[in-house]
Design a protein around this motif. Structure first.
Motif, PDB file in Angstrom:
ATOM      1  N   LYS A   3       0.842  -1.193   0.000  1.00  0.00           N
ATOM      2  CA  LYS A   3       0.000   0.000   0.000  1.00  0.00           C
ATOM      3  C   LYS A   3       0.876   1.241   0.000  1.00  0.00           C
ATOM      4  CE  LYS A   3      -3.975  -1.974   2.267  1.00  0.00           C
ATOM      5  NZ  LYS A   3      -4.943  -1.839   3.336  1.00  0.00           N
ATOM      6  N   GLY A   4       0.429   2.260  -0.695  1.00  0.00           N
ATOM      7  CA  GLY A   4       1.136   3.527  -0.704  1.00  0.00           C
ATOM      8  C   GLY A   4       2.292   3.603  -1.686  1.00  0.00           C
ATOM      9  N   VAL A   5       2.496   2.575  -2.472  1.00  0.00           N
ATOM     10  CA  VAL A   5       3.586   2.583  -3.443  1.00  0.00           C
ATOM     11  C   VAL A   5       3.006   2.870  -4.819  1.00  0.00           C
ATOM     12  CG1 VAL A   5       5.414   1.235  -4.518  1.00  0.00           C
ATOM     13  CG2 VAL A   5       4.918   0.945  -2.095  1.00  0.00           C
ATOM     14  N   ILE A   6       3.574   3.866  -5.458  1.00  0.00           N
ATOM     15  CA  ILE A   6       3.114   4.222  -6.798  1.00  0.00           C
ATOM     16  C   ILE A   6       4.185   3.793  -7.792  1.00  0.00           C
ATOM     17  CG2 ILE A   6       2.495   6.103  -8.347  1.00  0.00           C
ATOM     18  CD1 ILE A   6       1.604   7.663  -5.870  1.00  0.00           C
ATOM     19  N   PHE A   7       3.823   2.953  -8.734  1.00  0.00           N
ATOM     20  CA  PHE A   7       4.745   2.526  -9.767  1.00  0.00           C
ATOM     21  C   PHE A   7       4.534   3.391 -11.000  1.00  0.00           C
ATOM     22  CE2 PHE A   7       4.199  -1.226  -7.124  1.00  0.00           C
ATOM     23  CZ  PHE A   7       5.528  -1.551  -6.890  1.00  0.00           C
ATOM     24  N   MET A   8       5.600   4.043 -11.415  1.00  0.00           N
ATOM     25  CA  MET A   8       5.516   4.920 -12.578  1.00  0.00           C
ATOM     26  C   MET A   8       6.447   4.390 -13.658  1.00  0.00           C
ATOM     27  SD  MET A   8       5.487   8.574 -10.657  1.00  0.00           S
ATOM     28  CE  MET A   8       5.094   9.483 -12.114  1.00  0.00           C
ATOM     29  N   ASN A   9       5.999   4.429 -14.865  1.00  0.00           N
ATOM     30  CA  ASN A   9       6.810   3.995 -15.990  1.00  0.00           C
ATOM     31  C   ASN A   9       7.438   5.207 -16.650  1.00  0.00           C
ATOM     32  OD1 ASN A   9       6.306   1.289 -15.647  1.00  0.00           O
ATOM     33  ND2 ASN A   9       4.498   1.307 -16.938  1.00  0.00           N
ATOM     34  N   LYS A  15      15.310  15.040 -25.312  1.00  0.00           N
ATOM     35  CA  LYS A  15      14.130  15.768 -25.775  1.00  0.00           C
ATOM     36  C   LYS A  15      14.581  16.867 -26.728  1.00  0.00           C
ATOM     37  CE  LYS A  15      10.037  18.044 -23.972  1.00  0.00           C
ATOM     38  NZ  LYS A  15       9.384  18.541 -22.765  1.00  0.00           N
ATOM     39  N   LYS A  16      14.125  16.802 -27.960  1.00  0.00           N
ATOM     40  CA  LYS A  16      14.569  17.733 -28.992  1.00  0.00           C
ATOM     41  C   LYS A  16      13.916  19.108 -28.898  1.00  0.00           C
ATOM     42  CE  LYS A  16      17.474  15.205 -31.218  1.00  0.00           C
ATOM     43  NZ  LYS A  16      18.868  15.586 -31.354  1.00  0.00           N
ATOM     44  N   ASP A  17      12.699  19.184 -28.349  1.00  0.00           N
ATOM     45  CA  ASP A  17      12.028  20.481 -28.226  1.00  0.00           C
ATOM     46  C   ASP A  17      12.729  21.321 -27.166  1.00  0.00           C
ATOM     47  OD1 ASP A  17      10.174  19.631 -30.069  1.00  0.00           O
ATOM     48  OD2 ASP A  17       8.716  19.016 -28.566  1.00  0.00           O
ATOM     49  N   GLY A  18      13.325  22.424 -27.567  1.00  0.00           N
ATOM     50  CA  GLY A  18      13.984  23.312 -26.627  1.00  0.00           C
ATOM     51  C   GLY A  18      15.402  22.922 -26.285  1.00  0.00           C
ATOM     52  N   GLN A  19      15.990  22.050 -27.074  1.00  0.00           N
ATOM     53  CA  GLN A  19      17.356  21.612 -26.794  1.00  0.00           C
ATOM     54  C   GLN A  19      18.365  22.717 -27.075  1.00  0.00           C
ATOM     55  OE1 GLN A  19      18.219  18.386 -29.418  1.00  0.00           O
ATOM     56  NE2 GLN A  19      19.090  19.693 -30.965  1.00  0.00           N
ATOM     57  N   CYS A  22      22.427  18.693 -27.139  1.00  0.00           N
ATOM     58  CA  CYS A  22      21.937  17.382 -27.589  1.00  0.00           C
ATOM     59  C   CYS A  22      20.565  17.032 -27.036  1.00  0.00           C
ATOM     60  CB  CYS A  22      22.922  16.286 -27.196  1.00  0.00           C
ATOM     61  SG  CYS A  22      24.482  16.379 -28.065  1.00  0.00           S
ATOM     62  N   GLY A  23      20.059  17.795 -26.089  1.00  0.00           N
ATOM     63  CA  GLY A  23      18.751  17.522 -25.514  1.00  0.00           C
ATOM     64  C   GLY A  23      18.782  16.672 -24.259  1.00  0.00           C
ATOM     65  N   VAL A  24      19.987  16.359 -23.747  1.00  0.00           N
ATOM     66  CA  VAL A  24      20.096  15.511 -22.565  1.00  0.00           C
ATOM     67  C   VAL A  24      19.546  16.221 -21.329  1.00  0.00           C
ATOM     68  CG1 VAL A  24      21.697  14.305 -21.036  1.00  0.00           C
ATOM     69  CG2 VAL A  24      22.046  14.230 -23.498  1.00  0.00           C
ATOM     70  N   CYS A  25      19.961  17.448 -21.074  1.00  0.00           N
ATOM     71  CA  CYS A  25      19.482  18.185 -19.903  1.00  0.00           C
ATOM     72  C   CYS A  25      17.985  18.473 -20.007  1.00  0.00           C
ATOM     73  CB  CYS A  25      20.256  19.495 -19.736  1.00  0.00           C
ATOM     74  SG  CYS A  25      21.963  19.246 -19.214  1.00  0.00           S
ATOM     75  N   ASN A  26      17.503  18.686 -21.212  1.00  0.00           N
ATOM     76  CA  ASN A  26      16.077  18.917 -21.421  1.00  0.00           C
ATOM     77  C   ASN A  26      15.282  17.661 -21.072  1.00  0.00           C
ATOM     78  OD1 ASN A  26      13.846  20.402 -22.102  1.00  0.00           O
ATOM     79  ND2 ASN A  26      14.221  20.391 -24.278  1.00  0.00           N
ATOM     80  N   GLY A  27      15.749  16.510 -21.510  1.00  0.00           N
ATOM     81  CA  GLY A  27      15.087  15.250 -21.179  1.00  0.00           C
ATOM     82  C   GLY A  27      15.191  14.914 -19.706  1.00  0.00           C
ATOM     83  N   ASP A  30      12.750  17.000 -17.823  1.00  0.00           N
ATOM     84  CA  ASP A  30      11.408  16.448 -17.994  1.00  0.00           C
ATOM     85  C   ASP A  30      11.223  15.220 -17.102  1.00  0.00           C
ATOM     86  OD1 ASP A  30       8.862  16.480 -19.203  1.00  0.00           O
ATOM     87  OD2 ASP A  30       9.485  14.964 -20.655  1.00  0.00           O
ATOM     88  N   TYR A  31      12.239  14.379 -17.016  1.00  0.00           N
ATOM     89  CA  TYR A  31      12.184  13.169 -16.196  1.00  0.00           C
ATOM     90  C   TYR A  31      12.061  13.509 -14.717  1.00  0.00           C
ATOM     91  CZ  TYR A  31      13.581   8.670 -14.217  1.00  0.00           C
ATOM     92  OH  TYR A  31      13.622   7.502 -13.509  1.00  0.00           O
ATOM     93  N   LEU A  32      12.829  14.519 -14.273  1.00  0.00           N
ATOM     94  CA  LEU A  32      12.820  14.917 -12.865  1.00  0.00           C
ATOM     95  C   LEU A  32      11.746  15.947 -12.537  1.00  0.00           C
ATOM     96  CD1 LEU A  32      16.661  15.264 -12.327  1.00  0.00           C
ATOM     97  CD2 LEU A  32      15.189  13.372 -11.612  1.00  0.00           C
ATOM     98  N   GLU A  33      11.003  16.361 -13.555  1.00  0.00           N
ATOM     99  CA  GLU A  33       9.960  17.380 -13.422  1.00  0.00           C
ATOM    100  C   GLU A  33      10.532  18.685 -12.880  1.00  0.00           C
ATOM    101  OE1 GLU A  33       6.755  15.626 -11.198  1.00  0.00           O
ATOM    102  OE2 GLU A  33       6.417  14.089 -12.717  1.00  0.00           O
ATOM    103  N   LEU A  34      11.677  19.089 -13.455  1.00  0.00           N
ATOM    104  CA  LEU A  34      12.342  20.336 -13.117  1.00  0.00           C
ATOM    105  C   LEU A  34      12.471  21.183 -14.372  1.00  0.00           C
ATOM    106  CD1 LEU A  34      15.319  19.050 -10.944  1.00  0.00           C
ATOM    107  CD2 LEU A  34      13.318  20.272 -10.136  1.00  0.00           C
ATOM    108  N   ASP A  35      12.730  22.463 -14.170  1.00  0.00           N
ATOM    109  CA  ASP A  35      13.000  23.352 -15.284  1.00  0.00           C
ATOM    110  C   ASP A  35      14.324  22.939 -15.924  1.00  0.00           C
ATOM    111  OD1 ASP A  35      13.116  25.475 -17.058  1.00  0.00           O
ATOM    112  OD2 ASP A  35      13.658  26.957 -15.540  1.00  0.00           O
ATOM    113  N   PRO A  36      14.369  22.732 -17.229  1.00  0.00           N
ATOM    114  CA  PRO A  36      15.614  22.317 -17.883  1.00  0.00           C
ATOM    115  C   PRO A  36      16.767  23.292 -17.658  1.00  0.00           C
ATOM    116  CG  PRO A  36      13.783  22.099 -19.400  1.00  0.00           C
ATOM    117  CD  PRO A  36      13.257  22.783 -18.180  1.00  0.00           C
TER     118      PRO A  36
END
Length: 68
Positions: A3-9, A15-19, A22-27, A30-36
């Protein structure tokens, strides 16, 4: 049952939009839900103090991460 465990995929990708390079920091932002831009600033600060290890990790990520 756990209980209480959320599995996220969440997947890490380039990420090429706004790169800038190479887009690594942008991706990663996005993964960490932070401003690139915060991820980029953190990467630069870490790269300055790590004798090139972070720069090498960035290059490896740029090669092996898939594009979104």
């Amino acid at each position: 049952m756990m209980k209480g465990v959320i599995f996220m995929n969440k997947k890490l990708y380039k990420k090429k939009d706004g790169q800038l390079i190479c887009g690594v920091c942008n991706g990663l932002g996005d993964y960490l839900e932070l401003d690139p831009n915060l991820v980029r600033i953190g990467a630069v600060v870490l790269a300055c103090g790590s004798a090139g290890i972070v720069g090498l990790a960035y290059l490896v990520a740029a090669v092996i991460l898939p594009e979104k």
